[in-house]
Design a protein around this motif. Structure first.
Motif, mmCIF file in Angstrom:
data_model
loop_
_atom_site.group_PDB
_atom_site.id
_atom_site.type_symbol
_atom_site.label_atom_id
_atom_site.label_comp_id
_atom_site.label_asym_id
_atom_site.label_seq_id
_atom_site.Cartn_x
_atom_site.Cartn_y
_atom_site.Cartn_z
ATOM 1 N N ASP A 18 0.824 -1.213 0.000
ATOM 2 C CA ASP A 18 0.000 0.000 0.000
ATOM 3 C C ASP A 18 0.854 1.257 0.000
ATOM 4 N N ASN A 19 2.035 1.172 0.584
ATOM 5 C CA ASN A 19 2.893 2.349 0.738
ATOM 6 C C ASN A 19 4.084 2.345 -0.209
ATOM 7 N N ALA A 20 4.004 1.485 -1.230
ATOM 8 C CA ALA A 20 5.050 1.425 -2.263
ATOM 9 C C ALA A 20 4.610 2.226 -3.483
ATOM 10 N N LYS A 21 4.186 3.454 -3.232
ATOM 11 C CA LYS A 21 3.684 4.310 -4.300
ATOM 12 C C LYS A 21 4.303 5.691 -4.161
ATOM 13 N N GLY A 22 4.878 6.218 -5.249
ATOM 14 C CA GLY A 22 5.380 7.583 -5.240
ATOM 15 C C GLY A 22 4.236 8.563 -5.323
ATOM 16 N N PRO A 23 4.476 9.864 -5.151
ATOM 17 C CA PRO A 23 5.811 10.459 -5.037
ATOM 18 C C PRO A 23 6.349 10.553 -3.621
ATOM 19 N N ASP A 24 5.684 9.958 -2.653
ATOM 20 C CA ASP A 24 6.160 10.047 -1.277
ATOM 21 C C ASP A 24 6.028 8.691 -0.602
ATOM 22 N N ALA A 25 6.635 7.685 -1.200
ATOM 23 C CA ALA A 25 6.519 6.318 -0.704
ATOM 24 C C ALA A 25 7.155 6.168 0.668
ATOM 25 N N GLY A 26 6.443 5.509 1.581
ATOM 26 C CA GLY A 26 7.062 5.113 2.843
ATOM 27 C C GLY A 26 7.917 3.880 2.631
ATOM 28 N N ASN A 27 7.498 3.040 1.711
ATOM 29 C CA ASN A 27 8.199 1.809 1.348
ATOM 30 C C ASN A 27 9.117 2.114 0.174
ATOM 31 N N ILE A 28 10.331 2.626 0.462
ATOM 32 C CA ILE A 28 11.231 3.026 -0.636
ATOM 33 C C ILE A 28 11.947 1.832 -1.256
ATOM 34 N N ALA A 29 11.683 0.622 -0.753
ATOM 35 C CA ALA A 29 12.135 -0.587 -1.451
ATOM 36 C C ALA A 29 11.146 -0.942 -2.562
ATOM 37 N N PHE A 30 9.985 -0.300 -2.551
ATOM 38 C CA PHE A 30 8.913 -0.565 -3.524
ATOM 39 C C PHE A 30 8.649 -2.075 -3.607
ATOM 40 N N TYR A 31 8.690 -2.665 -2.428
ATOM 41 C CA TYR A 31 8.544 -4.106 -2.237
ATOM 42 C C TYR A 31 7.069 -4.450 -2.097
ATOM 43 N N LYS A 32 6.616 -5.463 -2.825
ATOM 44 C CA LYS A 32 5.208 -5.846 -2.804
ATOM 45 C C LYS A 32 5.096 -7.365 -2.626
ATOM 46 N N ASN A 33 4.401 -7.774 -1.575
ATOM 47 C CA ASN A 33 4.175 -9.183 -1.312
ATOM 48 C C ASN A 33 2.731 -9.339 -0.832
#
Length: 539
Positions: free
Chosen positions: A452-467
């Motif tokens: 949910d948080n792997a989305k720019g432009p202000d991602a909390g998940n800066i690994a852009f990891y999705k599982n």
């Protein structure tokens, strides 16, 4: 005009005494009228904005904590939830309805009334992307903590309504276990609707809350000056007349400024300087509890980090003990999970990737990178509480990566640019860290590693990891109230994260801070955002 020898001697003594007084002590009563209590807080970087809902950086939130109040607050030294702008509250048995009873007679800094309608306005502004004042920047924390925005599939808050002038009712789409803890977070400080409507895009430069201090001036990259709110609702508080946040990027230079009496208190003390503080009876050492994590994130949307074996290989190539010895003077512990062991729900059964360059090479070969690869390696220039010297730590890691054929080119930007660009995913791998906001595992695992948080432009998940499996576990953990069940779910989540290795969790830090002995009543809060409500200066 002629002056006799006795007058010359008296004048010389007066000048000498003035010089001594100017160079000793600290700035506790400087910059104001006689008897005015002014505290100068030295820190490593300037704030990004003083509209707390639009920022995630600690340098902004440590200031806004003192400009705004939240519906509920944390206790002085932990994350126990206590009354704030709401005197009391109650919830339904199913956890989907919350009613808050507000304090009466509270005023915003602009003289307007705090009431239920003001609370409704703030939440509507935050949650509704079509709201006329939902502008001026991103609203990241609202999305992080409440499952997205109005209309999003996982959005928690169904509605916020004013039952009467001093009663607010929240209807939730589904129960959320950390709901109260989330509301106490600094980003959810209640702003004056009148002030926001006047200039929604510029409100971050002209903040208006109900808090103990009001903004007087902001000199970019230098000082933010707050003055006492004489009409604050807590009688006799705050004790300070003026609170100045001064930016001094270099830790050593900041410590020198403190020793010279230019500032009263500072964070970001180099661990190597702790001994000097202990040797000076006029200084006092504070240690902020280690509710934090420093980490190296791999952008899993970019090659070669879309391959988990590459990520696992680099986990084996980072010498955490060496980093601690070289840069933290043993005031940190190796991190094996994305959340610190001071939080409930920590999975201590997990085994970390040991530092083993041969294993790293083997995994790289299995991943098809026997000869290594070239990669950009981002590191912050400004010191952070969890990372006193990001560039030097990057160089330390860079040297070991070179031994397994990974040629890392270090890239650095100023703090605000760094946050902006990593939030957009421009990096391949980047050093960053996190200080927990609310004492709940959700604030680490969901905010930093959920899809949910792997989305720019202000991602909390800066690994852009999705599982997807991880996501299902984290959402379930949000919706159950039993802490034992939540603990089991978070244990499972940490196992998945360890195997997928979107990060190298580096360290959890006990942050040293220092102040002059005349600073009284200061308690470093685990969240990193200190309300200076009860801080005083006694000389």
């Amino acid at each position: 005009m002629k002056i006799g020898k006795s007058w010359l001697l008296a004048l010389s003594l007066l000048l000498a005494l003035s010089a001594v007084l100017a160079g000793c002590g600290s700035s506790g009563d400087s910059g104001g009228s006689q008897g005015e209590k002014t505290l100068i807080y030295g820190r490593g970087a300037d704030s990004k904005s003083l509209d707390p809902i639009q920022v995630t950086d600690g340098e902004s939130l440590k200031v806004t904590k003192n400009i705004y109040d939240t519906l509920v607050e944390y206790a002085d030294d932990n994350t126990e939830v206590v009354p704030g702008l709401a005197e009391r509250w109650e919830s339904s048995k199913d956890g989907k309805t919350w009613t808050f009873y507000l304090r009466k007679g509270v005023k915003f800094h602009d003289g307007t009334d705090f009431n239920a309608e003001a609370v409704v306005y703030n939440f509507e502004r935050w949650m509704d992307k079509d709201h006329p004042e939902h502008k001026g920047g991103e609203f990241p924390y609202y999305g992080y903590m409440f499952g997205g925005y109005k209309g999003d599939k996982g959005h928690v808050i169904k509605s916020v309504t004013a039952v009467d002038e001093y009663t607010v009712k929240f209807e939730l789409n589904y129960p959320q276990a950390p709901f109260l803890n989330n509301l106490a977070m600094s980003p959810f400080g209640i702003a004056s609707p009148t002030a926001v409507k006047k200039d929604p895009e510029g409100f971050g430069q002209k903040p208006v809350g109900t808090g103990p201090f009001k903004l007087e001036s902001w000199k970019k990259n230098d000082t933010i000056t707050l003055v006492k709110n004489e009409d604050y609702w807590q009688e006799g508080l705050p004790k300070l007349d003026k609170l100045i946040y001064r930016s001094i990027p270099d830790n050593a230079a900041r410590f020198s400024a403190l020793q010279a009496g230019d500032i009263d208190i500072m964070d970001g003390l180099n661990p190597s300087d702790v001994k000097l503080v202990k040797q000076n009876q006029n200084l006092q050492l504070f240690e902020r509890p280690g509710m934090n994590v420093a980490y190296l994130a791999f952008n899993t949307e970019k090659k070669p980090f879309d391959n988990p074996k590459v990520r696992q290989a680099l986990n084996h190539a980072v010498n955490k003990e060496g980093i601690i010895k070289s840069f933290y003077a043993d005031m940190a512990k190796p991190a094996k999970n994305p959340m610190p062991d001071v939080l409930w729900g920590y999975n201590d059964k997990i085994k970390d990737y040991e530092f083993d360059l041969d294993k790293a090479k083997k995994l790289l070969k299995e991943a098809g990178y026997a000869d290594g690869f070239k990669v950009d390696f981002w590191a912050p220039t400004d010191p952070r509480p969890y990372m006193p010297n990001g560039k030097k730590i990057a160089e330390f890691i860079q040297a070991d990566l070179a031994k397994i054929g990974v040629k890392a080119e270090i890239v650095s930007y100023d703090w605000q640019t760094y946050l902006d660009r990593t939030g957009k995913g421009e990096h391949s791998m980047a050093l960053l860290g996190w200080i927990g906001d609310n004492g709940d595992p959700d604030n680490f695992l969901y905010v930093l590693l959920d899809k949910d948080n792997a989305k720019g432009p202000d991602a909390g998940n800066i690994a852009f990891y999705k599982n997807d499996k991880l996501h299902d576990i984290l959402i379930k953990a949000q919706q159950v109230s039993d802490q034992e069940e939540r603990t089991k779910l978070y244990g499972q989540a940490q196992e998945i994260i360890k195997k997928d290795a979107p990060w190298v969790p580096l360290v959890h830090v006990t942050e040293p801070m220092v102040a002059w002995s005349h600073v009284k009543g200061y308690i470093p809060h685990p969240t990193g955002s200190d309300k200076m409500l009860k801080v005083d200066i006694e000389k």
